[in-house]
Scaffold this active site. Structure first.
Site, PDB file in Angstrom:
ATOM      1  N   SER A  71      51.637  86.841  53.947  1.00  7.32           N
ATOM      2  CA  SER A  71      50.386  85.539  52.093  1.00  7.32           C
ATOM      3  C   SER A  71      48.821  86.625  51.938  1.00  7.32           C
ATOM      4  O   SER A  71      48.636  86.491  50.876  1.00  7.32           O
ATOM      5  CB  SER A  71      49.727  84.247  52.809  1.00  7.32           C
ATOM      6  N   ARG A 114      57.711  85.842  62.833  1.00  7.64           N
ATOM      7  CA  ARG A 114      58.003  87.210  62.586  1.00  7.64           C
ATOM      8  C   ARG A 114      58.214  88.133  62.893  1.00  7.64           C
ATOM      9  O   ARG A 114      59.851  89.259  63.206  1.00  7.64           O
ATOM     10  CB  ARG A 114      57.615  87.846  61.490  1.00  7.64           C
ATOM     11  N   LYS A 152      38.887  77.301  55.601  1.00  2.00           N
ATOM     12  CA  LYS A 152      39.452  78.258  55.291  1.00  2.00           C
ATOM     13  C   LYS A 152      39.280  78.846  54.152  1.00  2.00           C
ATOM     14  O   LYS A 152      39.426  77.698  53.412  1.00  2.00           O
ATOM     15  CB  LYS A 152      40.645  77.848  56.302  1.00  2.00           C
ATOM     16  N   HIS A 200      58.154  82.408  53.440  1.00  2.16           N
ATOM     17  CA  HIS A 200      58.193  80.853  53.379  1.00  2.16           C
ATOM     18  C   HIS A 200      59.901  80.311  52.511  1.00  2.16           C
ATOM     19  O   HIS A 200      60.179  79.355  53.140  1.00  2.16           O
ATOM     20  CB  HIS A 200      57.282  80.065  52.947  1.00  2.16           C
TER      21      HIS A 200
END
Ligand code: ADP
Length: 160
Positions: free
Chosen positions: A131, A93, A43, A19
């Site tokens: 993450s 990615r 979440k 990030h």
């Protein structure tokens, strides 16, 4: 419309070197970047929105006024509208990000015609950092100091 500002949205649970690199590179293109932390109560996250904002603020201190750290809930296009900007920055990615990311970009475009999503390709050395992988590794006692900024590393250790 503010053409000098872009938004970098995400969960950032937690903010990783991947990030940080996307943010750094977005700042080579835009004068100001708003890091927008998604506040989604449904979440489950390791860090609260307040914690994530505070940690990211420490990481981006060096950029001064050029980076704003914020949170948003609900539609991202609404957040863009409120901040009078139309640019979303996302990091890509691998092929695995592609489907989801293009779908999101198309949805946002359909919700708001003036919105543009710009993708920055992740550096090869960051392409395996996520993450969720960082959280898992750290919870098992693994060293993630080469995957996240130092303040995030410390915060992860404190959460063990
Ligand atoms: P979200 O939950 O919205 O996918 P993330 O916090 O996982 O949010 O990621 C925010 C953005 O950063 C996404 O565009 C994601 O593809 C990108 N990103 C995540 N990890 C990396 C990385 N290692 N390198 C480059 N970009 C990344």
């Amino acid at each position: 419309m503010n053409k000098n500002t872009a938004v970098l949205p995400g969960s950032f649970d937690p903010f990783t070197n991947g990030h940080a690199d996307i943010l750094f590179r977005a700042l080579q293109i835009f004068e100001t970047v708003r890091v927008a932390v998604l506040d989604n109560p449904s979440k489950k996250t390791l860090f609260s929105v307040a914690e994530r904002k505070q940690l990211i603020s420490k990481v981006v201190e060096k950029y001064g006024e050029r980076v704003k750290v914020d949170s948003f809930s609900g539609l991202l296009v609404e957040y863009l509208r409120q901040n009078q900007t139309n640019i979303i920055i996302r990091g890509l990615r691998a092929i695995t990000d592609f489907d989801y990311e293009t779908q999101m970009a198309l949805i946002n475009k359909s919700l708001s015609e003036e919105v543009e999503t710009l993708f920055l390709a992740a550096r090869e050395e960051h392409s395996y950092i996520s993450s969720s992988m960082v959280k898992e590794l750290s919870s098992l006692g693994g060293d993630v100091s080469n995957l996240v900024p130092p303040v995030i590393n410390q915060a992860l250790i404190n959460k063990r």
